[in-house]
Structures are given as C-alpha cells and as structure tokens.
Design a protein around this motif. Structure first.
Motif, short mmCIF file in Angstrom:
data_model
loop_
_atom_site.label_atom_id
_atom_site.label_comp_id
_atom_site.label_asym_id
_atom_site.label_seq_id
_atom_site.Cartn_x
_atom_site.Cartn_y
_atom_site.Cartn_z
N ASN A 189 -10.74 -0.23 -7.18
CA ASN A 189 -10.51 -1.67 -6.99
C ASN A 189 -10.71 -2.07 -5.54
O ASN A 189 -10.10 -3.02 -5.06
N ALA A 190 -11.55 -1.30 -4.84
CA ALA A 190 -11.90 -1.60 -3.44
C ALA A 190 -10.67 -1.63 -2.53
O ALA A 190 -10.61 -2.41 -1.58
N GLY A 191 -9.69 -0.79 -2.83
CA GLY A 191 -8.49 -0.71 -1.98
C GLY A 191 -7.48 -1.81 -2.20
O GLY A 191 -6.55 -1.97 -1.41
N ASN A 192 -7.65 -2.59 -3.27
CA ASN A 192 -6.77 -3.73 -3.52
C ASN A 192 -5.31 -3.32 -3.67
O ASN A 192 -4.41 -3.86 -3.01
N ALA A 244 8.60 -1.14 -4.27
CA ALA A 244 8.59 -0.19 -5.38
C ALA A 244 7.65 -0.65 -6.48
O ALA A 244 6.90 0.16 -7.07
N TYR A 245 7.64 -1.94 -6.75
CA TYR A 245 6.74 -2.49 -7.77
C TYR A 245 5.28 -2.32 -7.35
O TYR A 245 4.43 -1.92 -8.16
N ALA A 246 4.99 -2.62 -6.08
CA ALA A 246 3.61 -2.48 -5.59
C ALA A 246 3.15 -1.02 -5.65
O ALA A 246 1.99 -0.73 -5.95
N HIS A 247 4.07 -0.10 -5.38
CA HIS A 247 3.73 1.33 -5.43
C HIS A 247 3.40 1.75 -6.87
O HIS A 247 2.42 2.47 -7.12
N LYS A 248 4.20 1.30 -7.82
CA LYS A 248 4.03 1.73 -9.21
C LYS A 248 2.88 1.00 -9.92
O LYS A 248 2.49 1.39 -11.02
N GLN A 249 2.35 -0.04 -9.29
CA GLN A 249 1.19 -0.72 -9.84
C GLN A 249 -0.03 0.21 -9.87
O GLN A 249 -0.98 -0.03 -10.62
N ARG A 250 0.01 1.25 -9.07
CA ARG A 250 -1.13 2.17 -8.96
C ARG A 250 -1.12 3.25 -10.04
O ARG A 250 -2.02 4.07 -10.10
N PHE A 251 -0.09 3.25 -10.88
CA PHE A 251 0.01 4.26 -11.93
C PHE A 251 -0.42 3.69 -13.28
O PHE A 251 -0.50 2.47 -13.45
N PRO A 252 -0.72 4.55 -14.24
CA PRO A 252 -1.22 4.08 -15.53
C PRO A 252 -0.21 3.20 -16.27
O PRO A 252 1.00 3.32 -16.09
N ALA A 260 -3.81 -1.73 -0.51
CA ALA A 260 -3.51 -2.75 0.49
C ALA A 260 -2.26 -3.54 0.12
O ALA A 260 -1.46 -3.90 0.99
N LYS A 261 -2.07 -3.81 -1.17
CA LYS A 261 -0.87 -4.51 -1.60
C LYS A 261 0.38 -3.69 -1.30
O LYS A 261 1.42 -4.24 -0.89
N GLU A 262 0.30 -2.38 -1.51
CA GLU A 262 1.45 -1.53 -1.20
C GLU A 262 1.70 -1.50 0.30
O GLU A 262 2.86 -1.56 0.75
N ALA A 263 0.63 -1.40 1.09
CA ALA A 263 0.79 -1.39 2.55
C ALA A 263 1.36 -2.72 3.03
O ALA A 263 2.21 -2.76 3.94
#
Length: 465
Positions: free
Chosen positions: A338-341, A292-300, A344-347
C-alpha cells in the motif's frame, strides 16, 4: 507439514506483535514525581468540595443556577458529550454482527432475443472476527474520548461558576469605586466653592481657582468612566448567565475582606481531582488506543458471512419456502502493498501519542504552577492590604492637615491637591485589593479542582472562606 509449521510460526509472530501495542500503562500516573507538599507557606488539610456554600448571598446562588442552565458554551459542551457517546456507539457496533434483509430483482435480454428474470429475497449476516483486538482498541479509544469529554464538561462547569462569582464581585467592586468617586467629587466641589469665595475676597489667587476647576472636571470624567466600567462588568455577568447583555442586572452587596485561609491538600492529589487534568489523561490514553489500532491495521482481517433466502425466475419464487437455501463464507485478507500507507499511519499515531504525552505533562506543570502562584499571591495581597490600610490613615490625616494649612496660607493649593490624591488613591487601592483577594481565592479553589456543590444557603453573608 512444512506449510503448517510456517502458518503456525506466522500466527505466533503476529500474536506476539499484538501484545505490546500499548505504551501508556496503568502505573504511568503513579510514577509521575511530585513534591510531597506545596512549596509556599500554606494551610494543610483536605481540599474543600463545597466552597460555593461559603458564599451565602442568595443572589450568587440564583445567578449560578441560571448560568448552569442557560450558558451557551456549557450547553455546547453538553452536546459535544452526546456527540462523543454517539461516536462510541458507532465504534462499538463493529464488534457485533450485521444483519441485512435484501430484495433483488433483475431482467435481462440475451443476444438471441431471449428474456430472463431473476428475483431473490435473502437475509445476510456479516461478522469480522476481532482476532487481534483491533476493533476493541477502536471502541476503547471512543470510550476514552467520551470520558474525556465528560471531564471537560465538568471543568467548564467549574470555570463557569468561578466566572460568575468573580464577575459578581467585580460589579460590587466597581460600584464601590463609583461611590468613592462620587464622594470625592462632592469634596472637590466643596473645595472649589471655598476657593472661589476666597478669591472674591482677595484671599486666593486665580491660579488656585483654575486648579480647583480642573480637578473638578477630572473627577467628573473619572466618574463617567467608572459608570461605563460598571455597566460593562454587568453585561459580562449577564452574558455568563445566558441573558441579553442590556446592563440592567441589579447587584447590591458589600465587598468583604477575606482573612481566613483554605486547606490546599498535596500536589499528588491534584492529578486525580482536577477535571481538566483527568480529561487530559483520558486524551492521552485515547491516543495510546489509537496507536494500538493503527498497529493492528497491518494484520490480516478475518470475515464471516452467511446468506439465507430464496429466489427464482418469478417474483413469487422469492417468497417460496421450497426455494430456500443458505450459504456460509469465510474470507481472510491481509495488506501486502500500500505504498507505506499503513506504516506511515502507525508512525503518525506514535508521534501524536508522544506529542499528547508532552502536552499532558505540560498541563500538569501548569496546574501545579497555578496553585503555587495563587497561594503566594494570597499572602502578598494580605500584606499589601495591611500596608495600604496604614497608608490610608496617614494620607487622610495629611489631607486634612494640608487643607487647614492652605487656608492659613502656609502651603500652596498644589500641596492640597497632592494630599487629596494620595488619600483617594489609598482608599481606592483598599477596595481593589479586597476584590483581588476574592478573585484570587476563587481562582485558588478552581486551581485546586475542588467541586463547588451548589446548595441553597440559609444565612446571608459575602465571605467565601
């Protein structure tokens, strides 16, 4: 107006994207299919939570207390629990504002040879809004890791207590075998004296003398090896209780025969009772929070900052109330490239969660199998003991009869040696099976996850229920 609608739609999409970020829900364990009862024949009833009290020998309880206080691996796990708690504090601090007092002084020289100074004293406040619950998920992960570490510590306590008891009875078994070997050695010496006497009288052959001497040497070697085994077991016990392994611990007790049974509960209760399974469950939930944390890292991210202080060209201006001022700032930042960083962390978090889920389910199956094995092994060991007991009685009669017939010249000395070996092996097997029954019983208690709840007993006994 159109821009406003786009912003609203974007925010709505982001909020909806944050809702279903947890893949492991509260009903996950309840949906795990378990059989209504154990498959092998067993005793029904609730699992005992005070099984250590059924061993009433004072030395056992004293050794358990010393082990719980001094065992190095258990103390290490206790420190790991404290480390997890400190990580929780670190993670939880992100949910709170930061307050910083700063004093800045500088002096500059311009191209025109002009000098200037600046002195500032400010109080700065920073705060990140947990709009998507990202920081809460990070704290939740850390909290679950603390809970997992605590359960792991509980399991290590159970393992340590079981290890002390198993090793204590192993020492008793080794000493009992040593006494049996010593008695066996005395019998062999008596036989050698009788055979040598008969040889001098011309009644026995030289071959019988050599065979008797060989048997004597073999028994002496076995006794020396058994003494080494007992010393090794004592040192293992000393290591568990946290003392130097010098092999000097005195253990003196009889090896009991377990004839009772213990209630084993039902499989579904094992999931919420055994600390190792609870720890594994918390690990799984922690991985879910990490996803959940990795998913929400992609939001503002939205940050607020405030600054209150004073400054000027002179040092005293930094402390002057007349120069006081304040500022309030807000910022929003969102990852664009971020070049898919982050993806990839979420995956990666998803794959780690799936791996942890399979590990948890495998741990459950191992726990169920361990209980089933210990239940069946106890039945098998009790049957083996009864059959070996009958074999021992027959072997002792055969041993006595063979020596009498040898003295009458009816059988060879090889027959005597074979009969004596069978009688000794039967007695040794009875001792070993007694210890195996005790070891299996302790491991069954451990597999069932019941707490030992150490208390000082009143009566002296070696039975464990």
């Amino acid at each position: 107006m159109r821009l406003k609608m786009v912003l609203v739609a974007t925010m709505t999409s982001l909020m909806s994207g944050c809702v279903s970020t947890h893949y492991i829900d509260e009903h996950y364990v309840a949906n795990i299919k378990t059989p209504p009862t154990w498959q092998y024949q067993h005793t029904e009833g609730s699992v005992q939570n005070d099984w250590l009290n059924q061993i009433s020998n004072p030395q056992v309880h004293a050794l358990v207390t010393r082990a719980l206080d001094n065992n190095l691996l258990l103390r290490k796990q206790s420190i790991e629990v404290e480390s997890a708690r400190q990580r929780l504090i670190i993670s939880g601090s992100a949910l709170w504002p930061t307050l910083t007092l700063a004093m800045d002084s500088s002096r500059r020289k311009s191209a025109t040879e002009q000098y200037s100074s600046a002195h500032d004293l400010s109080l700065k406040v920073g705060y990140e809004l947990d709009l998507w619950g990202k920081l809460s998920d990070s704290e939740r992960q850390a909290n679950l890791e603390v809970m997992s570490s605590i359960e792991n510590y509980r399991q290590q306590r159970h393992d340590l207590v079981a290890g002390v008891i198993i090793n204590w009875f192993a020492v008793i078994e080794g000493k009992t075998q040593q006494l049996l070997l010593d008695r066996r050695l005395q019998v062999v010496k008596q036989n050698l004296d009788i055979i040598e006497s008969g040889y001098k009288q011309g009644l026995n052959s030289a071959l019988d003398v050599y065979l008797a001497r060989t048997e004597l040497n073999n028994e002496q070697a076995k006794l020396a090896q058994q003494a080494s085994t007992v010393g090794s077991r004592i040192r293992s016990l000393e290591r568990l209780i946290g003392t130097y392994p010098k092999g000097a611990l005195a253990v003196s007790a009889a090896l009991p025969l377990l004839e009772s049974t213990v209630p084993v509960g039902i499989p579904s209760e094992l999931i919420s009772r055994k600390p190792a399974l609870i720890s594994s469950w918390y690990d799984l939930l922690a991985r879910d929070a990490a996803l959940a944390y990795a998913h929400k890292q992609r939001f503002p991210s939205i940050n607020l900052s405030a600054n209150y202080g004073s400054g000027g060209n002179k040092l005293e201006d930094a402390f002057s109330l007349s120069n006081m001022g304040w500022s309030l700032l807000s910022s929003i930042s969102a990852p664009l490239f971020n070049a898919g960083n982050l993806a990839a962390k979420e995956a990666l978090a998803k794959t780690e969660l799936k791996a942890k889920e399979l590990e948890y389910l495998n741990t459950l199956q191992d726990a169920f199998a361990q209980v089933e094995n210990k239940i069946s092994e106890e039945t098998s060991l009790k049957q083996r003991y009864q059959e070996t007991l009958v074999a021992q009685k027959n072997a002792q009669l055969a041993e006595q009869l063979s020596f009498e017939q040898y003295q009458k010249g009816l059988v060879s000395y090889t027959t005597v040696l074979d009969a004596q070996k069978r009688a000794f092996d039967a007695q040794s097997s009875l001792i070993s099976i007694k210890n195996e029954l005790i070891k299996n019983r302790v491991e069954l208690h451990l597999a069932l996850g019941g707490d030992f709840q150490q208390t000082q007993p009143e009566e002296v006994s070696n039975d464990i229920g």
